[in-house]
Design an enzyme around this catalytic site. Structure first.
Site: not given
Ligand code: ASP
Length: 348
Positions: A32, A45, A111-112, A184, A305
Site C-alpha cells: 500500500t 486502490y 503490511t499483510d 498486524k 491438554e
Molecule cells: N494488501 C496490502 C499489502 O500487504 C496492504 C498494505 O500494504 O497495507 O500489500
C-alpha cells in the site's frame, strides 16, 4: 612545510568524515505504501503501482540525513509475497551489508505479510547492521497518507547507532517493533502493528529514535540459519482450527507433500479431536507437526491438554502460526531431527 601539509590534509580528511552520510539502500517490494487509487478519499486502490524512485522523491528530507539508493526488488501486494522474492531480498541484503556498500537497509513492504518477511530476514540476514521494514495503511494518493512519515522514520531508525544489533525491526506509526514479536492486528487502522507478547521495543517521533528494550532471542548474525546453498524452501502448511472441524485439510496437506504442518489450534493449541488424530498420523508418517494457537498471544505449552510425546508433536513457544511456519521451513532446510527443531523454537 611538510608538517603544515600533513595538518591541512588531516583537517580536510576530518571534515570529510564529519559530513560523510551513511548509505541506506531502500529495497522496494510493493504494498500500500506504493499503492495508488483514483481519488484521495477513495478506499479502493491497487498495491504496488508506484516505483521506488517516486517513493524516495516524496520524502526529500531523507536525502539530508543519508545517501539514499533505491532498488526495486518486486512491486506486488504483499498478499502475493512468495519464497522467490524472500530469497532474492535476503540474498541482496546480505550482499549489500557484507560488502560494505550499505550501512543499513530499509525494505518497503505491504503490511499483510510484513511480519513474515521481517521474521524470515531476522533469521537469515548475517549482519548486525540495521534492517528496517516499513509500509503504510493508506495508499500514496490518499488523504493523510502515512507512507511518507513512516519512510522518513524508517530511514532515521536505519541510520541510528542504537539500531545496530537489534535484529530486523518494523517501523510503523511512530513505533519500532522486533521482527519476532510484531503482528498486524487491525485490518485498516494505522496503529495496526503490535507486539502482543512483549510490547514495542522503541519509538521514533519525527525521526527521533528511542529504544527501551532489546530482543533477546537469536537473530541475524547469531541465528542458526543462513541461505548459503538454499535454492528453495520446503512446503509447510498452516491448518486453522474451528468448532465442528474435520481432518480434510490435514490429509490434503500430507497428500500434497507438506514436509511440515503448523496447527493453529484452539486455545492452548488444541485441535478438534478428529484433526488431532490426523495430525498424529501425519507426524507418524514423517511430517513435522508444530502445535500453535489461533488465539494470537501467549505460549502454546508442551503437554498441556495434549500428550505431545505420544503424538510426536513439537510446540511453537509463543510464536504466532505464520511465524512458526517461517521458522519451521528454515529449520527443515537444516535438519529433520525433531529435538533439534524444538530447540530452534525455544531459542529463535
Ligand atoms: N494488501 C496490502 C499489502 O500487504 C496492504 C498494505 O500494504 O497495507 O500489500
Amino acid at each position: 612545510m611538510r608538517l603544515i601539509f600533513k595538518a591541512v590534509l588531516l583537517m580536510i580528511l576530518g571534515a570529510t568524515l564529519a559530513v560523510a552520510k551513511p548509505t541506506i539502500y531502500i529495497l522496494a517490494t510493493g504494498g500500500t505504501i506504493a499503492g495508488s487509487g483514483s481519488g484521495s478519499l477513495d478506499s479502493s486502490y491497487t498495491s504496488g503501482t508506484v516505483t521506488v524512485d517516486k517513493l524516495i522523491a516524496a520524502v526529500p528530507d531523507i536525502n539530508k540525513i543519508a545517501t539514499i539508493k533505491g532498488e526495486q526488488i518486486s512491486n506486488i501486494g504483499s498478499q502475493d509475497m512468495n519464497n522467490e522474492v524472500w530469497l532474492k531480498l535476503a540474498n541482496r541484503i546480505n550482499e549489500l551489508l557484507n560488502s560494505g556498500k550499505a550501512d543499513g537497509i530499509v525494505v518497503t513492504h505491504g503490511t499483510d505479510t510484513m511480519e513474515e518477511t521481517a521474521y524470515f530476514l531476522n533469521l537469515v540476514v548475517k549482519s548486525d547492521k540495521p534492517v528496517v521494514l516499513v509500509g503504510a495503511m493508506r495508499n500514496s494518493g490518499s488523504l493523510s497518507a502515512d507512507g511518507p512519515l513512516n519512510l522518513f522514520n524508517a530511514v532515521n531508525v536505519a541510520i541510528s547507532k542504537d539500531s545496530v544489533g537489534k535484529g530486523v525491526v518494523v517501523v510503523m506509526n511512530d513505533e519500532i517493533h522486533a521482527a519476532r514479536e510484531v503482528t498486524k492486528t487491525n485490518t485498516t487502522g494505522v496503529d495496526t502493528f503490535k507486539s502482543p507478547n512483549s510490547g514495542k521495543i522503541g519509538t521514533v517521533f519525527y525521526g527521533n529514535v528511542k529504544y527501551y528494550m532489546n530482543p533477546i532471542r537469536k537473530h541475524t548474525a547469531s541465528s542458526a540459519f543462513d541461505l548459503t546453498g538454499v535454492k528453495e524452501l520446503p512446503r509447510v502448511d498452516i491448518i486453522y482450527s474451528h468448532a465442528n472441524d474435520n481432518p480434510d485439510f490435514v490429509n490434503v496437506a500430507v497428500k500434497n507433500g507438506a514436509k511440515g504442518i503448523v496447527s493453529a489450534g484452539l486455545g492452548n493449541g488444541n485441535p478438534y479431536f478428529s484433526v488431532l488424530e490426523a495430525l498424529g498420523e501425519a507426524s507418524k508418517a514423517g511430517v513435522v507437526v508444530v502445535r500453535d494457537s489461533r488465539v494470537g498471544s501467549g505460549e502454546t505449552t508442551m503437554n498441556g491438554e495434549i500428550d505431545d510425546a505420544k503424538y510426536g508433536f513439537l510446540t511453537c513457544d509463543n510464536l504466532n502460526a505464520q511465524k512458526a511456519r517461517v521458522l519451521l521451513m528454515l529449520a527443515l532446510t537444516k535438519t529433520s531431527d525433531k529435538a533439534k527443531i524444538q530447540e530452534f523454537f525455544l531459542t529463535h
